[in-house]
Design an enzyme around this catalytic site. Structure first.
Site, PDB file in Angstrom:
ATOM      1  CE1 TYR A  54     105.326  73.213  29.113  1.00 52.88           C
ATOM      2  CE2 TYR A  54     104.976  74.641  30.997  1.00 52.88           C
ATOM      3  CZ  TYR A  54     104.476  73.898  29.942  1.00 52.88           C
ATOM      4  OH  TYR A  54     103.118  73.847  29.741  1.00 52.88           O
TER       5      TYR A  54
ATOM      6  CE  LYS B  52     104.316  71.672  32.910  1.00 52.32           C
ATOM      7  NZ  LYS B  52     103.110  72.190  32.250  1.00 52.32           N
TER       8      LYS B  52
ATOM      9  CD  GLU C  60      95.759  67.742  29.007  1.00 55.73           C
ATOM     10  OE1 GLU C  60      96.176  67.908  30.155  1.00 55.73           O
ATOM     11  OE2 GLU C  60      96.453  67.269  28.083  1.00 55.73           O
TER      12      GLU C  60
ATOM     13  CG  LEU D 242     101.031  67.547  31.687  1.00 54.88           C
ATOM     14  CD1 LEU D 242     102.309  67.172  30.951  1.00 54.88           C
ATOM     15  CD2 LEU D 242     101.090  68.970  32.165  1.00 54.88           C
TER      16      LEU D 242
END
Ligand code: PMP
Length: 287
Positions: A33, A147, A180, A204
């Site tokens: 996505y 992702k 993250e 990511l």
């Protein structure tokens, strides 16, 4: 007319937007996505988002559902039909509909779903006070650069952070390294240097992160792409997070402990301003 969604070639009322029960996204999270911010009706950083979509699709050997130029057109069309001025456009591509079987289906056609959502600018209070984060264990797979719509560990971490009254979870591995956030990239500032994890399979590659690094390169601010630990973050002068929905947001406490003065730091504020200027430039260029 109410909000529309795009589902496999058709614009349908959002409330009636559905996919087949054997969509592999639904059954296996076999899809990817993107989330692109929309400001003044303009898709911000659209091209790098489409680049990353292509990367994620390629890594999982999922075909583009439509060509890139056609996808651009559909995104614009949906944003326009929904009169979206400020918010997010979400699109996901799955490997399509096929009888449930782990192996890739021989014939399925990639499925494309697009939705939009309005989102107000962050409140005065959030910008003045910053947000709290909560450290949570990083339970994800070793390919966080893709992702993928498979977000269970991210969801669990965000929920745990929410229950701890924090805005975001910072994900920490067994060695104490912050990879993250659950849906944002993590940054600290120490002795004037801006530090964020390098772009590897462990994080990511955020588009906001990428843009901000590019923009900040011309400012003389020292940028260091290296991992940092939770202990370093707690001892940092400033901290902040980046994402397509938050842009650049000050982090002023971690696990209830103040970062720096406990107020948004000057480097963070400078970087937020630089990022917002860039958004304004993109809007001007598009109009
Ligand atoms: N990390 C993760 C795990 C995310 O889900 C996101 C948001 N999609 C980000 C970082 C930030 O990426 P971007 O700046 O492209 O929104």
């Amino acid at each position: 007319m109410g909000r529309l969604a795009y589902v496999n070639g058709r614009y349908v009322p959002h409330a009636q937007a559905m996919v087949h029960v054997e969509d592999r996204g639904y059954q296996f999270a076999d899809g990817v996505y993107e989330v692109v911010p929309v400001i003044d009706g303009v898709l911000v950083d659209e091209e790098p988002h489409l680049d990353r979509l292509g990367y994620s699709l390629g890594e999982l050997k999922i075909a583009w559902p439509v060509t890139r130029p056609v996808l651009r057109l559909i995104l614009r069309e949906l944003v326009a039909k929904n009169g979206l001025q400020r918010g997010l456009v979400y699109f996901q591509v799955t490997r399509g509909v096929a009888p449930r079987d782990h192996k890739f289906p021989a014939t399925a056609k990639s499925a494309l779903v697009i939705t939009t959502k309005r989102m107000p600018a962050p409140s005065e209070a959030v910008l003045r006070d910053g947000v709290p984060v909560s450290s949570q264990p990083d339970l994800r797979w070793p390919r966080r650069d893709i992702k993928s719509i498979s977000l269970l560990p991210n969801i669990l971490a965000k929920q745990a952070a929410f229950e701890a009254k924090a805005f975001e979870a910072w994900l920490v591995d067994a060695a104490g390294v912050v990879s993250e956030g659950s849906s944002t990239n993590a940054w600290i500032v120490k002795d004037g240097a801006v530090i964020t994890a390098p772009r590897t399979h462990d994080i990511l590659g955020g588009i906001t992160r990428l843009s901000l690094l590019d923009l900040a390169r011309n400012t003389g601010i020292k940028l260091v792409e290296r991992s940092f630990t939770l202990a370093e973050a707690l001892a940092a002068d400033e901290a902040f997070l980046t994402s397509s929905s938050a842009f650049v947001l000050p982090v002023t406490s971690i696990d209830g402990k103040k970062i720096g003065t406990g107020k948004p730091g000057s480097v963070t504020q400078q970087l937020r301003a630089i990022y917002l200027d860039n958004v304004t430039r993109q809007i001007k260029a598009a109009s």
